[in-house]
Motif scaffolding. Structure first.
Motif, PDB file in Angstrom:
ATOM      1  N   ASN A 122       0.845  -1.192   0.000  1.00 22.28           N
ATOM      2  CA  ASN A 122       0.000   0.000   0.000  1.00 22.28           C
ATOM      3  C   ASN A 122       0.885   1.249   0.000  1.00 22.28           C
ATOM      4  O   ASN A 122       2.118   1.163   0.101  1.00 22.28           O
ATOM      5  CB  ASN A 122      -0.960   0.006   1.202  1.00 22.28           C
ATOM      6  N   ALA A 123       0.243   2.405  -0.111  1.00 23.18           N
ATOM      7  CA  ALA A 123       0.974   3.662  -0.198  1.00 23.18           C
ATOM      8  C   ALA A 123       1.709   3.987   1.100  1.00 23.18           C
ATOM      9  O   ALA A 123       2.798   4.577   1.077  1.00 23.18           O
ATOM     10  CB  ALA A 123       0.014   4.792  -0.563  1.00 23.18           C
ATOM     11  N   GLU A 124       1.153   3.607   2.234  1.00 24.58           N
ATOM     12  CA  GLU A 124       1.809   3.866   3.511  1.00 24.58           C
ATOM     13  C   GLU A 124       3.137   3.120   3.606  1.00 24.58           C
ATOM     14  O   GLU A 124       4.133   3.653   4.115  1.00 24.58           O
ATOM     15  CB  GLU A 124       0.902   3.463   4.677  1.00 24.58           C
ATOM     16  N   ALA A 125       3.166   1.896   3.097  1.00 28.43           N
ATOM     17  CA  ALA A 125       4.406   1.110   3.116  1.00 28.43           C
ATOM     18  C   ALA A 125       5.483   1.780   2.265  1.00 28.43           C
ATOM     19  O   ALA A 125       6.662   1.806   2.638  1.00 28.43           O
ATOM     20  CB  ALA A 125       4.132  -0.303   2.621  1.00 28.43           C
ATOM     21  N   LEU A 126       5.076   2.350   1.120  1.00 29.83           N
ATOM     22  CA  LEU A 126       6.035   3.054   0.265  1.00 29.83           C
ATOM     23  C   LEU A 126       6.579   4.293   0.972  1.00 29.83           C
ATOM     24  O   LEU A 126       7.783   4.580   0.921  1.00 29.83           O
ATOM     25  CB  LEU A 126       5.364   3.444  -1.052  1.00 29.83           C
ATOM     26  N   LEU A 127       5.709   5.043   1.653  1.00 32.24           N
ATOM     27  CA  LEU A 127       6.174   6.226   2.381  1.00 32.24           C
ATOM     28  C   LEU A 127       7.187   5.845   3.454  1.00 32.24           C
ATOM     29  O   LEU A 127       8.244   6.486   3.575  1.00 32.24           O
ATOM     30  CB  LEU A 127       4.988   6.940   3.033  1.00 32.24           C
ATOM     31  N   LYS A 128       6.910   4.812   4.234  1.00 36.42           N
ATOM     32  CA  LYS A 128       7.828   4.402   5.299  1.00 36.42           C
ATOM     33  C   LYS A 128       9.181   4.009   4.727  1.00 36.42           C
ATOM     34  O   LYS A 128      10.233   4.327   5.297  1.00 36.42           O
ATOM     35  CB  LYS A 128       7.217   3.248   6.092  1.00 36.42           C
ATOM     36  N   GLU A 129       9.162   3.330   3.583  1.00 33.54           N
ATOM     37  CA  GLU A 129      10.420   2.931   2.945  1.00 33.54           C
ATOM     38  C   GLU A 129      11.183   4.168   2.472  1.00 33.54           C
ATOM     39  O   GLU A 129      12.420   4.245   2.592  1.00 33.54           O
ATOM     40  CB  GLU A 129      10.126   2.023   1.754  1.00 33.54           C
ATOM     41  N   THR A 130      10.465   5.169   1.964  1.00 33.35           N
ATOM     42  CA  THR A 130      11.093   6.405   1.507  1.00 33.35           C
ATOM     43  C   THR A 130      11.728   7.171   2.661  1.00 33.35           C
ATOM     44  O   THR A 130      12.849   7.690   2.541  1.00 33.35           O
ATOM     45  CB  THR A 130      10.048   7.292   0.802  1.00 33.35           C
ATOM     46  N   TYR A 211      13.245  23.530   7.354  1.00 24.38           N
ATOM     47  CA  TYR A 211      12.573  22.443   8.070  1.00 24.38           C
ATOM     48  C   TYR A 211      11.509  21.739   7.236  1.00 24.38           C
ATOM     49  O   TYR A 211      10.951  20.734   7.671  1.00 24.38           O
ATOM     50  CB  TYR A 211      11.952  22.981   9.366  1.00 24.38           C
ATOM     51  N   THR A 212      11.231  22.254   6.033  1.00 24.86           N
ATOM     52  CA  THR A 212      10.324  21.519   5.140  1.00 24.86           C
ATOM     53  C   THR A 212      11.031  20.351   4.461  1.00 24.86           C
ATOM     54  O   THR A 212      10.394  19.583   3.734  1.00 24.86           O
ATOM     55  CB  THR A 212       9.741  22.435   4.041  1.00 24.86           C
ATOM     56  N   ASP A 213      12.331  20.234   4.666  1.00 29.57           N
ATOM     57  CA  ASP A 213      13.089  19.084   4.162  1.00 29.57           C
ATOM     58  C   ASP A 213      12.619  17.840   4.923  1.00 29.57           C
ATOM     59  O   ASP A 213      13.155  17.482   5.970  1.00 29.57           O
ATOM     60  CB  ASP A 213      14.591  19.320   4.367  1.00 29.57           C
ATOM     61  N   ILE A 214      11.609  17.190   4.392  1.00 24.41           N
ATOM     62  CA  ILE A 214      10.924  16.096   5.098  1.00 24.41           C
ATOM     63  C   ILE A 214      11.864  14.944   5.420  1.00 24.41           C
ATOM     64  O   ILE A 214      11.740  14.304   6.466  1.00 24.41           O
ATOM     65  CB  ILE A 214       9.725  15.601   4.262  1.00 24.41           C
ATOM     66  N   ILE A 215      12.811  14.658   4.548  1.00 24.57           N
ATOM     67  CA  ILE A 215      13.717  13.537   4.789  1.00 24.57           C
ATOM     68  C   ILE A 215      14.648  13.832   5.954  1.00 24.57           C
ATOM     69  O   ILE A 215      14.912  12.974   6.803  1.00 24.57           O
ATOM     70  CB  ILE A 215      14.530  13.218   3.514  1.00 24.57           C
ATOM     71  N   LYS A 216      15.155  15.059   6.027  1.00 29.54           N
ATOM     72  CA  LYS A 216      16.050  15.441   7.119  1.00 29.54           C
ATOM     73  C   LYS A 216      15.278  15.703   8.410  1.00 29.54           C
ATOM     74  O   LYS A 216      15.764  15.409   9.510  1.00 29.54           O
ATOM     75  CB  LYS A 216      16.838  16.695   6.712  1.00 29.54           C
ATOM     76  N   TYR A 217      14.064  16.242   8.284  1.00 28.57           N
ATOM     77  CA  TYR A 217      13.275  16.621   9.460  1.00 28.57           C
ATOM     78  C   TYR A 217      11.861  16.023   9.406  1.00 28.57           C
ATOM     79  O   TYR A 217      10.871  16.764   9.346  1.00 28.57           O
ATOM     80  CB  TYR A 217      13.188  18.145   9.570  1.00 28.57           C
ATOM     81  N   PRO A 218      11.743  14.696   9.420  1.00 33.32           N
ATOM     82  CA  PRO A 218      10.403  14.080   9.345  1.00 33.32           C
ATOM     83  C   PRO A 218       9.536  14.398  10.564  1.00 33.32           C
ATOM     84  O   PRO A 218       8.313  14.266  10.502  1.00 33.32           O
ATOM     85  CB  PRO A 218      10.709  12.579   9.259  1.00 33.32           C
ATOM     86  N   GLU A 219      10.166  14.825  11.673  1.00 34.70           N
ATOM     87  CA  GLU A 219       9.404  15.088  12.892  1.00 34.70           C
ATOM     88  C   GLU A 219       8.424  16.242  12.751  1.00 34.70           C
ATOM     89  O   GLU A 219       7.514  16.399  13.570  1.00 34.70           O
ATOM     90  CB  GLU A 219      10.347  15.376  14.067  1.00 34.70           C
ATOM     91  N   ALA A 269      10.678   6.347  -8.668  1.00 40.21           N
ATOM     92  CA  ALA A 269      10.425   4.906  -8.666  1.00 40.21           C
ATOM     93  C   ALA A 269      11.705   4.083  -8.594  1.00 40.21           C
ATOM     94  O   ALA A 269      11.708   2.976  -8.048  1.00 40.21           O
ATOM     95  CB  ALA A 269       9.627   4.517  -9.918  1.00 40.21           C
ATOM     96  N   GLU A 270      12.795   4.606  -9.119  1.00 39.43           N
ATOM     97  CA  GLU A 270      14.045   3.839  -9.153  1.00 39.43           C
ATOM     98  C   GLU A 270      14.775   3.875  -7.812  1.00 39.43           C
ATOM     99  O   GLU A 270      15.208   2.842  -7.295  1.00 39.43           O
ATOM    100  CB  GLU A 270      14.953   4.381 -10.255  1.00 39.43           C
ATOM    101  N   THR A 271      14.902   5.059  -7.235  1.00 43.84           N
ATOM    102  CA  THR A 271      15.697   5.213  -6.005  1.00 43.84           C
ATOM    103  C   THR A 271      14.841   5.276  -4.748  1.00 43.84           C
ATOM    104  O   THR A 271      15.376   5.209  -3.640  1.00 43.84           O
ATOM    105  CB  THR A 271      16.549   6.490  -6.077  1.00 43.84           C
ATOM    106  N   LEU A 272      13.520   5.461  -4.919  1.00 44.83           N
ATOM    107  CA  LEU A 272      12.587   5.674  -3.808  1.00 44.83           C
ATOM    108  C   LEU A 272      12.929   6.936  -3.016  1.00 44.83           C
ATOM    109  O   LEU A 272      12.665   7.030  -1.818  1.00 44.83           O
ATOM    110  CB  LEU A 272      12.540   4.459  -2.864  1.00 44.83           C
ATOM    111  N   ALA A 273      13.493   7.913  -3.694  1.00 41.39           N
ATOM    112  CA  ALA A 273      13.772   9.209  -3.073  1.00 41.39           C
ATOM    113  C   ALA A 273      12.566  10.120  -3.234  1.00 41.39           C
ATOM    114  O   ALA A 273      11.860  10.079  -4.247  1.00 41.39           O
ATOM    115  CB  ALA A 273      14.990   9.855  -3.729  1.00 41.39           C
ATOM    116  N   LEU A 274      12.326  10.951  -2.241  1.00 36.43           N
ATOM    117  CA  LEU A 274      11.289  11.967  -2.340  1.00 36.43           C
ATOM    118  C   LEU A 274      11.789  13.062  -3.281  1.00 36.43           C
ATOM    119  O   LEU A 274      12.843  13.652  -3.053  1.00 36.43           O
ATOM    120  CB  LEU A 274      10.985  12.558  -0.960  1.00 36.43           C
ATOM    121  N   THR A 275      11.052  13.341  -4.348  1.00 33.74           N
ATOM    122  CA  THR A 275      11.463  14.356  -5.315  1.00 33.74           C
ATOM    123  C   THR A 275      10.746  15.677  -5.078  1.00 33.74           C
ATOM    124  O   THR A 275      11.325  16.742  -5.306  1.00 33.74           O
ATOM    125  CB  THR A 275      11.190  13.902  -6.759  1.00 33.74           C
TER     126      THR A 275
END
Length: 416
Positions: A122-130, A211-219, A269-275
């Motif tokens: 599901n989409a939630e699983a993809l987000l957690k992996e990202t 702080y909108t850098d979600i990968i660095k600051y997911p909190e 889709a290839e790297t699973l990075a947030l673009t």
């Protein structure tokens, strides 16, 4: 309400500030100007990426689709790459752009089926992996040069304009240390007569955008405790730089009382990075959403947000992704008790990475010019006198309303 999830704080308080003006070394460069439009509709493309090929020099289009890129004389033989989410990338030589400043991008046609996302249940699983997939982002410390702009409008009229060049001492994505921001050069003008004798100030300045850098600051948006409070679903996929991008919709679940975010996440889709990520805060509950933003106000004033929109873009270089741009737009109603009419303020800030380099030495050695997350940019008008104030630093081309505001500031300075 949780401490750190709030990316912006609005302050209504008596006037004060700090000042920062720093010199820069002269350089020789040319300016490449233009406008990026959709090849079919001819509509302006906002937030399009402009990168000098084989370098980290870059900028982004403004709300009119316009850009200006300052290129050192030694690099004028290189090409410029243009890209935008949902469009095919394009490269043009600088000589071509000097004779034709209009750039057209073709929409990317994507025909996809559910097979391409079968890896994730599901989409939630993809987000957690990202969120945990930090290895595809810069693993070294980087010194990033960025341009920051914030505006405050009362109704449709500019009341405050602040701009700054900063250096971000960006920690590797592989660790959890916070980034530092160093002020290099800044200018600001505020017409306090339009602010109801109070100063509407943005506390945090460039940090709010960082702080909108979600990968660095997911909190700030996706903590382990809050992810279960969202509904996630797949939307139609798209492309960026000719690569497949998954699209995830998210919104808070029915019955969740606290204000949460809703919007779209774009995942390579290839790297699973947030673009890219584009999202809003649910401001239906005035009292709770007001608590998230309003830090200080007079007792006789009610303040609440009517809109809170966020955007963050990432860019890839040499196979690694990094934070590239973010935009925050907040609209507030200010009601004075006993007054018949209320005031509407729009607070907008954006920050774009314009150059960066790997820095393996200890970051942020010089503490004198480092900003604090509580910083409010200074009141400093002198920079508006000089049309070449920014020198070789790349900036975001001003939109029409900001150009008009700058011209008015210049006229006021001449009179005084």
């Amino acid at each position: 309400m949780k401490k750190k999830r709030f990316l912006y704080i609005l302050c209504l308080l008596l006037l004060f500030g700090i000042q920062g003006m720093y010199a820069q070394k002269p350089a020789s460069y040319i300016e490449v100007k233009g406008k990026i439009i959709d090849e079919n509709s001819k509509d302006a493309l906002v937030f399009a990426d402009i990168v000098l090929k084989d370098t980290n020099i870059s900028t982004i289009t403004n709300s009119d689709g316009e850009f200006v890129l300052k290129v050192p004389d030694s690099l004028t033989s290189k090409s410029i790459r243009f890209s935008h989410l949902g469009y095919q990338k394009k490269e043009m030589k600088i000589s071509e752009l000097l004779s034709n400043s209009k750039v057209t991008l073709k929409p990317a046609l994507t025909e996809l089926t559910a097979i391409e996302i079968k890896t994730f249940k599901n989409a939630e699983a993809l987000l957690k992996e990202t969120l945990k997939n930090r290895s595809v982002y810069n693993s070294n410390g980087t010194l990033m040069t960025a341009f920051y702009r914030e505006t405050i409008k009362k109704r449709r009229r500019n009341a405050s304009l602040s701009e700054a060049v900063v250096q971000i001492h960006k920690q590797p994505y592989s660790n959890f240390k916070n980034d530092d921001i160093e002020l290099i050069k800044a200018r600001k003008s505020t017409d306090y007569s339009r602010l109801d004798t109070l100063a509407v100030k943005l506390q945090g300045g460039p940090f709010s955008n960082l702080y909108t850098d979600i990968i660095k600051y997911p909190e700030f948006i996706f903590t382990n405790q809050e992810i279960p409070l969202y509904d996630f679903s797949f939307s139609e996929s798209t492309q960026i730089n000719d690569k497949l991008v998954y699209v995830i919709n998210f919104k808070q679940k029915p019955g969740v009382a606290q204000p949460m975010y809703y919007g779209k996440l774009y995942i390579d889709a290839e790297t699973l990075a947030l673009t890219n990520a584009v999202y809003r805060l649910n401001v239906e509950n005035r009292e709770l959403s007001s608590q998230m933003y309003v830090r200080k106000k007079p007792r006789q004033v009610d303040v609440y947000p009517t809109e809170a929109t966020y955007r963050v873009n990432y860019r890839t270089q040499n196979g690694k992704w990094h934070y590239a741009y973010s935009n925050i737009l907040l609209t507030f109603k200010v009601n004075w008790k006993g007054k018949l009419f209320n005031s509407t303020y729009t607070l907008n800030s954006e920050m774009a990475i314009t150059d960066w380099s790997i820095n393996n030495t200890k970051l942020a050695k010089v503490k004198d010019n480092l900003l604090k997350p509580t910083t409010i940019l200074a009141d400093e008008t002198s920079g508006f006198k000089d049309p070449a104030f920014w020198g070789e630093y790349n900036i975001i081309e001003p939109e029409k309303s900001i150009e008009s505001a700058i011209e008015k500031i210049k006229k006021q300075l001449k009179r005084t």
